[in-house]
Scaffold this active site. Structure first.
Site, PDB file in Angstrom:
ATOM      1  N   THR A   6      -1.642   5.685   1.791  1.00 46.26           N
ATOM      2  CA  THR A   6      -2.797   4.800   1.840  1.00 46.26           C
ATOM      3  C   THR A   6      -2.763   3.961   3.108  1.00 46.26           C
ATOM      4  OG1 THR A   6      -2.913   4.665  -0.573  1.00 46.26           O
ATOM      5  CG2 THR A   6      -4.017   2.925   0.659  1.00 46.26           C
ATOM      6  N   LEU A  54       0.874  -1.162   0.000  1.00 44.93           N
ATOM      7  CA  LEU A  54       0.000   0.000   0.000  1.00 44.93           C
ATOM      8  C   LEU A  54       0.913   1.213   0.000  1.00 44.93           C
ATOM      9  CD1 LEU A  54      -2.634  -1.007   2.726  1.00 44.93           C
ATOM     10  CD2 LEU A  54      -2.898  -1.124   0.246  1.00 44.93           C
ATOM     11  N   ASP A  55       0.606   2.223  -0.804  1.00 44.15           N
ATOM     12  CA  ASP A  55       1.526   3.347  -0.889  1.00 44.15           C
ATOM     13  C   ASP A  55       1.533   4.169   0.405  1.00 44.15           C
ATOM     14  OD1 ASP A  55      -0.368   5.569  -1.071  1.00 44.15           O
ATOM     15  OD2 ASP A  55      -0.823   4.868  -3.088  1.00 44.15           O
ATOM     16  N   TYR A  56       2.476   5.077   0.476  1.00 43.58           N
ATOM     17  CA  TYR A  56       2.774   5.834   1.698  1.00 43.58           C
ATOM     18  C   TYR A  56       1.542   6.489   2.312  1.00 43.58           C
ATOM     19  CZ  TYR A  56       5.302   9.210   4.665  1.00 43.58           C
ATOM     20  OH  TYR A  56       5.765   9.950   5.721  1.00 43.58           O
TER      21      TYR A  56
END
Length: 243
Positions: free
Chosen positions: A106, A102-104
């Site tokens: 999210t 999951l990106d930073y």
């Protein structure tokens, strides 16, 4: 069950699989007292393996469900010294890796494990595991725009598709919307890229569900072990889907 020798060595935590292959070729690995130099050798749980004359201890597999907060990197380390998902598992002895990412910015459900085969089973596109996201948008997407999500949106070199998409609520005064998106793909920053493509930026993004698993009972930064039943169900589900 038989497994390749280099894989078993890597799973013990002493080195990577590539370095394990080099150690085998250099004659530094023994199986049941005999030096092995061929990479194709397979071993079982009862075989005694030594690396540089030191017996290895096989690492047990562990599986966790983690509620990743925003502002955390989905990696085991970060060259910018930002907080990573493994920082929340200081009480776990096994090496853990995130299943996908999951990106930073999210938050939401992220699985963590040291079982490489299990990881590959869940993230490979052919297994089509449901990943459900709740999205808060800046602007209100039209129904026509969301139809494009199911047909596929071109972004950079990818065709990004959603399995399902549904507007849950809108705030016309603030010009925001809450949208549920279910994906099978797992492209980098996929949800944000899809909404950027229809000129409706994402302000908040959370993964609510992975297959049948949810965040129920967890707060951001908390985790729990998957039960043996849950692990087996995930494996069965993936194998059933691919058939």
């Amino acid at each position: 069950m038989l497994e390749r020798l280099q894989k078993v060595i890597a799973q013990s935590g002493i080195t990577s699989r590539r370095k394990a292959e080099k150690l085998i070729e250099e004659g530094k690995v023994k199986v049941n007292g005999k030096v092995v130099t061929e990479l194709g050798v397979k071993v079982s749980n009862v075989d005694k393996i030594e690396v540089n004359n030191v017996p290895i201890e096989k690492e047990r597999f562990v599986y966790y469900l983690f509620y990743k907060p925003r502002g955390v990197i989905s990696a085991v380390s970060d060259d910018k010294d930002r907080k990573t998902v493994t920082d929340y598992f200081g009480n776990v002895n096994e090496r853990l890796f995130p299943v996908g990412r999951l990106d930073y910015d999210t938050s939401g459900l992220l699985l963590m494990t040291n079982d490489g085969d299990f990881m590959n089973l869940l993230i490979h596109p052919r297994y089509q595991m449901d990943k459900e996201y709740i999205v808060k948008t800046k602007g209100i997407p039209s129904k026509e725009d969301l139809v494009k999500f199911k047909k596929g949106i071109r972004s950079e070199q990818d065709i990004l598709k959603a399995k399902q998409v549904k507007i849950m609520s809108v705030d016309k005064g603030k010009q925001t919307a809450i949208v549920k998106v279910i994906l099978h793909q797992g492209k980098n920053r996929q949800v944000r890229r899809m909404f950027d493509a229809i000129h409706t930026p994402v302000s908040k993004l959370r993964r609510e569900r992975f297959a049948f698993l949810t965040l129920e009972g967890l707060k951001p930064g908390e985790h729990r072990k998957l039960t043996p039943h849950e692990v087996n169900q995930l494996k069965k589900l993936a194998k059933k889907i691919v058939k």
